[in-house]
Write an enzyme that holds these catalytic residues in place. Structure first.
Site, PDB file in Angstrom:
ATOM      1  N   SER A   1       0.838  -1.206   0.000  1.00  0.00           N
ATOM      2  CA  SER A   1       0.000   0.000   0.000  1.00  0.00           C
ATOM      3  C   SER A   1       0.866   1.247   0.000  1.00  0.00           C
ATOM      4  O   SER A   1       0.576   2.229  -0.682  1.00  0.00           O
ATOM      5  CB  SER A   1      -0.920  -0.011   1.220  1.00  0.00           C
ATOM      6  OG  SER A   1      -0.168   0.153   2.400  1.00  0.00           O
TER       7      SER A   1
ATOM      8  N   ARG B   1       0.467   3.542  -3.289  1.00  0.00           N
ATOM      9  CA  ARG B   1      -0.195   4.834  -3.076  1.00  0.00           C
ATOM     10  C   ARG B   1       0.611   5.950  -3.733  1.00  0.00           C
ATOM     11  O   ARG B   1       0.082   6.753  -4.502  1.00  0.00           O
ATOM     12  CB  ARG B   1      -0.328   5.114  -1.590  1.00  0.00           C
ATOM     13  CG  ARG B   1      -1.037   6.421  -1.302  1.00  0.00           C
ATOM     14  CD  ARG B   1      -1.116   6.712   0.174  1.00  0.00           C
ATOM     15  NE  ARG B   1      -1.825   5.646   0.881  1.00  0.00           N
ATOM     16  CZ  ARG B   1      -1.254   4.763   1.665  1.00  0.00           C
ATOM     17  NH1 ARG B   1       0.058   4.808   1.863  1.00  0.00           N
ATOM     18  NH2 ARG B   1      -1.956   3.833   2.267  1.00  0.00           N
TER      19      ARG B   1
ATOM     20  N   ASN C   1      -0.619   7.794  -7.267  1.00  0.00           N
ATOM     21  CA  ASN C   1      -0.902   9.224  -7.272  1.00  0.00           C
ATOM     22  C   ASN C   1      -0.033   9.965  -8.271  1.00  0.00           C
ATOM     23  O   ASN C   1      -0.513  10.806  -9.040  1.00  0.00           O
ATOM     24  CB  ASN C   1      -0.671   9.807  -5.877  1.00  0.00           C
ATOM     25  CG  ASN C   1      -1.915   9.702  -5.021  1.00  0.00           C
ATOM     26  OD1 ASN C   1      -2.842  10.464  -5.200  1.00  0.00           O
ATOM     27  ND2 ASN C   1      -1.926   8.738  -4.130  1.00  0.00           N
TER      28      ASN C   1
END
Lengths: 256, 156
Positions: A192, A196, A200
């Protein structure tokens, strides 16, 4: 733009998202990621080291004030979350925040600028934002993961660590379930963390590329997106740092 | 997503940067900041102390001023008293002196009066004798009446 490549939209996008590589198979190196991240890191950390060497406890200069403000802000975050005694956590948090922030900021350079300049020199592929490369984000998150495990073992001892793995959260009778839970929990952390940041930044870069495809319309669109993206750049650097601190503090505190 | 050896390279970069920060960036900066914090705290404490001392000094100077005023008033009172006393003494001395002068003058006068009287007494006796001599020219024997004349002289 690379010569010999079709001037289609998808061709343009693919071109912008292709790394400058060397090697084959697993032993492929993304020269652009390695180079940009390395140079940014050296610039930031060697510069900060030089500044720290002549740091004075008297009246600080402008640059020293800025760096001190930054590192004391990060140190405050660490102190609020992490209550162990490891001297590694604050430097690690500083490294993550500064480095990720700088690499993300590469996103604000217009998407065609660097490929254009390098194209004159015969380099046809160059992805200038290292954080859009999953290799970098996984490299960081796996390093964090390794440090997390080492710290857990170091703080609790091998016995304490294994005890925690097998008994939390359901007690010794449910040891296999606990182990399974623990494995899932721990694997989720680096994945994660890295996805992440990667997601992004990749999405942000993608939007910049799509805006660049609009011709004249990119002018009124690129600026608001860039302004908005500044927020994402800072936020993602902060989130990566903050989660690392949280994981490390979890690793060095007893779960119950 | 193509994961490849770049991951290892980036992990190495990451490790190197953590090492630089841990060894050369964070400790000196943390030390400088802690030192400055102490310096500022000390400075503030010193300022507080200075202020306190100033207050004390002000109080002391006010006390000293009040003492000095009281002392000066005392001195002035004493001096006035002493002055009055001196004037009084001088008056006394002058009076005594004047009395002395008057007394001596009176004594001198009395003495001179006495002297003049004695002189006059002699002269009156002589004149009486001379007058009697003239009146009694022949009859009077100076030697025979001398005793009577001396007695007369005593009476005058």
């Amino acid at each position: 733009m690379a010569s010999g490549e079709a001037l289609t939209s998808s061709g343009y996008i693919v071109h912008h998202l292709t790394n400058l590589t060397v090697g084959h198979g697993f032993w492929t190196f993304h020269l652009d990621s390695l180079l940009v991240s390395g140079l940014l890191g050296l610039f930031a950390f060697v510069g900060m080291a030089k500044l720290a060497k002549k740091a004075t406890s008297g009246v600080p200069g402008g640059l020293q004030t800025f760096v001190e403000m930054l590192v004391s802000f990060i140190d405050q975050q660490v102190k609020d979350t992490y209550h162990g005694k490891s001297p590694l956590v604050t430097p690690m948090a500083i490294t993550i925040f500064v480095w990720v922030l700088l690499m993300n900021t590469m996103d604000l350079i217009p998407v065609d600028f660097i490929p254009l300049v390098l194209g004159w020199g015969g380099v046809h592929y160059f992805k200038s934002v290292p954080t859009t490369d999953p290799n970098l984000t996984f490299g960081m998150s796996l390093t964090v993961f390794a440090i997390m495990l080492i710290m857990g073992v170091k703080v609790k001892g091998v016995g304490g660590f294994l005890h925690e793995v097998f008994t939390v959260p359901f007690g010794a009778k449910m040891a296999p379930v606990n182990l399974l839970f623990r494995i899932i929990e721990d694997i989720a952390k680096p994945i994660s963390l890295s996805l992440r940041l990667f997601g992004n930044m990749y999405a942000g870069e993608m939007v910049f590329i799509l805006i660049a495809l609009l011709g004249l319309w990119q002018l009124p669109l690129a600026l608001p997106w860039a302004l908005f993206h500044i927020l994402i750049i800072t936020l993602q650097a902060f989130v990566f740092m903050m989660l690392t601190i949280v994981y490390l503090s979890m690793a060095s505190e007893s779960h119950g | 997503m193509n994961i490849n050896a770049t991951l290892i390279g980036e992990a190495i970069w990451f490790g190197v940067f953590i090492w630089i920060t841990m060894k050369y960036v964070w400790p000196p900066l943390a030390k400088a900041m802690a030192d400055r914090q102490k310096l500022i705290a000390d400075g503030l404490a010193a300022g507080e102390r200075g202020k306190h001392e100033l207050e004390l000094a002000g109080k002391r100077s006010a006390d000293a001023l009040r003492d000095a005023k009281a002392k000066a008033a005392d001195i002035i009172t004493a001096a006035e008293k002493r002055g009055a006393q001196m004037v009084e003494e001088a008056k006394q001395v002058a009076k005594v002196e004047a009395d002395k002068v008057v007394a001596s003058a009176k004594a001198e006068i009395a003495q001179q009066v006495e002297q003049a009287r004695a002189e006059l007494r002699g002269r009156v006796a002589d004149l009486a004798v001379a007058g009697a001599e003239r009146i009694l020219k022949r009859e009077v024997d100076a030697k025979a009446h001398a005793e009577m004349l001396v007695a007369l002289k005593q009476e005058l």
